[in-house]
Write an enzyme that holds these catalytic residues in place. Structure first.
Site, PDB file in Angstrom:
ATOM      1  N   PHE A  51     -11.106  -4.880  -5.748  1.00 50.34           N
ATOM      2  CA  PHE A  51     -11.127  -5.679  -4.515  1.00 50.34           C
ATOM      3  C   PHE A  51     -10.557  -4.821  -3.385  1.00 50.34           C
ATOM      4  O   PHE A  51      -9.567  -5.171  -2.751  1.00 50.34           O
ATOM      5  CB  PHE A  51     -10.314  -6.970  -4.654  1.00 50.34           C
ATOM      6  CG  PHE A  51     -10.677  -7.830  -5.839  1.00 50.34           C
ATOM      7  CD1 PHE A  51     -11.736  -8.734  -5.766  1.00 50.34           C
ATOM      8  CD2 PHE A  51      -9.964  -7.736  -7.034  1.00 50.34           C
ATOM      9  CE1 PHE A  51     -12.061  -9.543  -6.851  1.00 50.34           C
ATOM     10  CE2 PHE A  51     -10.287  -8.537  -8.123  1.00 50.34           C
ATOM     11  CZ  PHE A  51     -11.336  -9.445  -8.030  1.00 50.34           C
TER      12      PHE A  51
ATOM     13  N   ASP B 100      -6.261  -6.870  -6.205  1.00 50.70           N
ATOM     14  CA  ASP B 100      -5.903  -7.625  -4.995  1.00 50.70           C
ATOM     15  C   ASP B 100      -7.059  -8.554  -4.619  1.00 50.70           C
ATOM     16  O   ASP B 100      -7.729  -8.346  -3.602  1.00 50.70           O
ATOM     17  CB  ASP B 100      -5.585  -6.641  -3.858  1.00 50.70           C
ATOM     18  CG  ASP B 100      -5.092  -7.360  -2.610  1.00 50.70           C
ATOM     19  OD1 ASP B 100      -4.609  -8.509  -2.731  1.00 50.70           O
ATOM     20  OD2 ASP B 100      -5.200  -6.774  -1.515  1.00 50.70           O
TER      21      ASP B 100
ATOM     22  N   ASN C  15     -19.426  -6.857  -8.419  1.00 50.20           N
ATOM     23  CA  ASN C  15     -18.519  -7.953  -8.729  1.00 50.20           C
ATOM     24  C   ASN C  15     -17.434  -7.420  -9.668  1.00 50.20           C
ATOM     25  O   ASN C  15     -17.740  -6.935 -10.756  1.00 50.20           O
ATOM     26  CB  ASN C  15     -19.330  -9.063  -9.396  1.00 50.20           C
ATOM     27  CG  ASN C  15     -18.482 -10.264  -9.746  1.00 50.20           C
ATOM     28  OD1 ASN C  15     -17.254 -10.182  -9.846  1.00 50.20           O
ATOM     29  ND2 ASN C  15     -19.141 -11.379  -9.954  1.00 50.20           N
TER      30      ASN C  15
ATOM     31  N   CYS D  57      -2.944 -14.117  -3.538  1.00 54.99           N
ATOM     32  CA  CYS D  57      -2.644 -14.577  -2.172  1.00 54.99           C
ATOM     33  C   CYS D  57      -2.952 -16.064  -2.046  1.00 54.99           C
ATOM     34  O   CYS D  57      -3.146 -16.565  -0.943  1.00 54.99           O
ATOM     35  CB  CYS D  57      -3.393 -13.753  -1.132  1.00 54.99           C
ATOM     36  SG  CYS D  57      -5.172 -13.852  -1.261  1.00 54.99           S
TER      37      CYS D  57
ATOM     38  N   ARG E 210       0.849  -1.202   0.000  1.00 53.76           N
ATOM     39  CA  ARG E 210       0.000   0.000   0.000  1.00 53.76           C
ATOM     40  C   ARG E 210       0.883   1.250   0.000  1.00 53.76           C
ATOM     41  O   ARG E 210       0.622   2.214  -0.719  1.00 53.76           O
ATOM     42  CB  ARG E 210      -0.935  -0.017   1.216  1.00 53.76           C
ATOM     43  CG  ARG E 210      -2.049  -1.044   1.087  1.00 53.76           C
ATOM     44  CD  ARG E 210      -3.081  -0.917   2.195  1.00 53.76           C
ATOM     45  NE  ARG E 210      -2.593  -1.399   3.479  1.00 53.76           N
ATOM     46  CZ  ARG E 210      -2.797  -2.633   3.958  1.00 53.76           C
ATOM     47  NH1 ARG E 210      -3.501  -3.508   3.265  1.00 53.76           N
ATOM     48  NH2 ARG E 210      -2.325  -2.986   5.142  1.00 53.76           N
TER      49      ARG E 210
ATOM     50  N   ASP F 141     -15.618  -3.105  -4.587  1.00 54.79           N
ATOM     51  CA  ASP F 141     -15.665  -4.318  -3.771  1.00 54.79           C
ATOM     52  C   ASP F 141     -17.101  -4.836  -3.772  1.00 54.79           C
ATOM     53  O   ASP F 141     -18.050  -4.084  -3.976  1.00 54.79           O
ATOM     54  CB  ASP F 141     -15.208  -4.043  -2.333  1.00 54.79           C
ATOM     55  CG  ASP F 141     -14.732  -5.315  -1.627  1.00 54.79           C
ATOM     56  OD1 ASP F 141     -13.508  -5.538  -1.561  1.00 54.79           O
ATOM     57  OD2 ASP F 141     -15.596  -6.096  -1.165  1.00 54.79           O
TER      58      ASP F 141
HETATM   59  N1  SAH Z   1      -6.798  -4.704  -0.959  1.00 54.70           N
HETATM   60  C1  SAH Z   1      -7.359  -4.963   0.345  1.00 54.70           C
HETATM   61  C2  SAH Z   1      -7.640  -6.428   0.590  1.00 54.70           C
HETATM   62  C3  SAH Z   1      -8.525  -7.086  -0.436  1.00 54.70           C
HETATM   63  S1  SAH Z   1      -9.201  -8.571   0.118  1.00 54.70           S
HETATM   64  C4  SAH Z   1      -6.444  -4.368   1.411  1.00 54.70           C
HETATM   65  O1  SAH Z   1      -5.279  -4.035   1.114  1.00 54.70           O
HETATM   66  O2  SAH Z   1      -6.860  -4.243   2.552  1.00 54.70           O
HETATM   67  C5  SAH Z   1     -10.271  -9.077  -1.129  1.00 54.70           C
HETATM   68  C6  SAH Z   1     -11.575  -8.320  -1.207  1.00 54.70           C
HETATM   69  O3  SAH Z   1     -12.261  -8.788  -2.370  1.00 54.70           O
HETATM   70  C7  SAH Z   1     -12.565  -8.501  -0.065  1.00 54.70           C
HETATM   71  O4  SAH Z   1     -12.882  -7.241   0.440  1.00 54.70           O
HETATM   72  C8  SAH Z   1     -13.831  -9.113  -0.706  1.00 54.70           C
HETATM   73  O5  SAH Z   1     -15.033  -8.543  -0.202  1.00 54.70           O
HETATM   74  C9  SAH Z   1     -13.660  -8.731  -2.130  1.00 54.70           C
HETATM   75  N2  SAH Z   1     -14.248  -9.614  -3.144  1.00 54.70           N
HETATM   76  C10 SAH Z   1     -14.195 -10.961  -3.247  1.00 54.70           C
HETATM   77  N3  SAH Z   1     -14.713 -11.386  -4.413  1.00 54.70           N
HETATM   78  C11 SAH Z   1     -15.118 -10.279  -5.087  1.00 54.70           C
HETATM   79  C12 SAH Z   1     -15.697 -10.044  -6.358  1.00 54.70           C
HETATM   80  N4  SAH Z   1     -15.958 -11.047  -7.193  1.00 54.70           N
HETATM   81  N5  SAH Z   1     -15.941  -8.783  -6.726  1.00 54.70           N
HETATM   82  C13 SAH Z   1     -15.648  -7.750  -5.873  1.00 54.70           C
HETATM   83  N6  SAH Z   1     -15.081  -7.903  -4.690  1.00 54.70           N
HETATM   84  C14 SAH Z   1     -14.816  -9.151  -4.282  1.00 54.70           C
END
Ligand code: SAH
Length: 398
Positions: A230, A302, A281, A342, A214, A252
């Site tokens: 995400f 991410d 999505n 991850c 970040r 998200d």
């Molecule tokens: N970048 C963030 C962590 C991301 S974790 C950080 O640094 O804190 C992954 C995220 O993806 C979660 O918040 C989850 O709600 C979201 N997520 C999972 N599948 C998804 C999808 N198909 N579309 C949108 N968001 C999604």
């Protein structure tokens, strides 16, 4: 003479990995069990020749039948747990590194000689996650030791993870010591502050593993139109805006995550007008953006873990390829893609080849300009490479 411990006898030739100090004993390597250990009890692990190779936590329902606490002839007791906690915490610069609002993974399981034990600190709260029967066996000890070892009086348990099912354990959330935490805790990340919800947030509340990345995005964001896909609680978005991003679109699927992202923008005094938060999505949102010929100068991808196990690798690879392909199509010339996986089951080489395939199919020429990974408080024990799971590439398109 201490009483003889129950013993796991290995099949002939199956002692190699323990001799290399890999801490796991798979069920297929076990010849027989002598004694009647309960889940989490300590057993001696012996080679077919009778050599004691390790002292380990027994887990009858898991394919990983035992996890080594030690490779030496020493008792597995409160003292061993205390020493392991102390050295893990010392390696992070002490329990209060980062100041009163610091946040850090203090204990990272196998990497810190404590298989199945995670301890994260969020300011004045510790969050503990116990993933295995062996970790569960030492729950009271860990709860008793942590306040003295850290000076933090509040210890909260977030053992609500699916992998516990494989160990025959129920999920559990609740206090281990002190009062329950407030609904939100403010932590400091660099010179920014972020809210963390340790009750309902993902993992133990936040993605500490991405901390350095970040900060890197903040440095790369100046003047760029940023897409944070995400975004969870908006960590990348907040950093990008602070770094002078021209705009941020954060996406998200979770309403709660976006509410937290909004709160995090406010906490840092960042004008909401440079940041749009979209619930949806990512796969669909990216397609919609492509259809509208939208364009960004920096995209962060991410996603959650697409592959929990090796058997899910193929489906996961498809998912990673799809989003990376769409992201490449959305980048302006000279644009940057910071893309992450991850999934421990997706190795670095495989991830790179997936991203390469995505660029090829998107019809772009791209270079890797940086490789990113998990933060230093998620160390990888050389004898346990499985601890490395976060892979990141920063790619620049021509
Ligand atoms: N970048 C963030 C962590 C991301 S974790 C950080 O640094 O804190 C992954 C995220 O993806 C979660 O918040 C989850 O709600 C979201 N997520 C999972 N599948 C998804 C999808 N198909 N579309 C949108 N968001 C999604």
């Amino acid at each position: 003479m201490p009483p003889r411990l129950p013993t796991l006898w290995l099949r002939r030739g199956r002692e190699r990995s323990l001799k290399r100090r890999h801490p796991w004993v798979f069920s297929g390597a076990v010849e027989r069990l002598a004694g009647e250990p309960g889940p989490g009890d300590t057993v001696d692990v012996r080679s077919a020749d009778g050599e004691v190779l390790a002292r380990a936590a027994y887990s009858p329902s898991s394919q990983i039948r035992a996890r080594a606490w030690t490779f030496r002839d020493e008792p597995v007791d409160d003292g061993l747990i205390a020493r392991r906690l102390a050295s893990a915490i010392a390696a992070r610069g002490g329990p209060t590194a980062g100041g009163p609002e610091g946040a850090c993974r203090l204990v990272y399981a196998e990497s810190d000689g404590l298989p199945g034990v995670i301890v994260d600190r969020y300011a004045d709260t510790l969050v503990v996650q116990l993933l295995t029967a062996g970790a569960e066996r030492w729950r009271e000890t860990i709860a008793d030791l942590l306040p003295a070892a850290t000076g933090v009086q509040r210890v909260w348990e977030r053992s609500d993870v699916e992998v516990r099912g494989l160990e025959g354990l129920e999920s559990r959330v609740g206090p281990l010591a002190g009062d329950p935490p407030p609904p939100r805790i403010a932590i400091r990340e660099g010179d920014l502050r972020l809210w963390v919800d340790v009750h309902r947030g993902h993992k133990t509340g936040a993605y500490l593993d991405q901390r350095d990345n970040r900060a890197r995005i903040r440095e790369l964001a100046a003047g760029r139109r940023v897409l944070d896909a995400f975004c969870y609680s908006g960590g990348f978005a907040v950093h990008a805006l602070t770094g002078g991003a021209a705009s941020v679109l954060a996406v998200d699927a979770s309403t709660e995550a976006l509410a937290m992202a909004r709160a995090n923008l406010e906490l840092n005094g960042l004008a909401a007008d440079r940041c749009e938060l979209t619930e949806g999505n990512v796969f669909e949102v990216l397609r919609g953006l492509r259809d509208r010929a939208a364009s960004f100068d920096l995209i962060v991808l991410d996603p959650p873990k697409f592959a929990a196990t090796a058997s899910q690798r193929q489906g996961a690879a498809r998912g990673y390829k799809d989003i990376n392909l769409l992201a490449f199509k959305l980048l302006s010339p000279g644009g940057l893609l910071a893309t992450f996986s991850c999934s421990g089951a997706i190795g670095g080489e495989l991830f790179q080849s997936i991203v390469a395939g995505a660029a090829l199919d998107a019809g772009v020429e791209a270079q890797i300009v940086e490789r990113l990974g998990q933060a230093a408080d998620h160390p990888v024990l050389l004898s346990f490479p499985e601890a490395e799971y976060l892979r990141g590439l920063v790619c620049r398109v021509g």
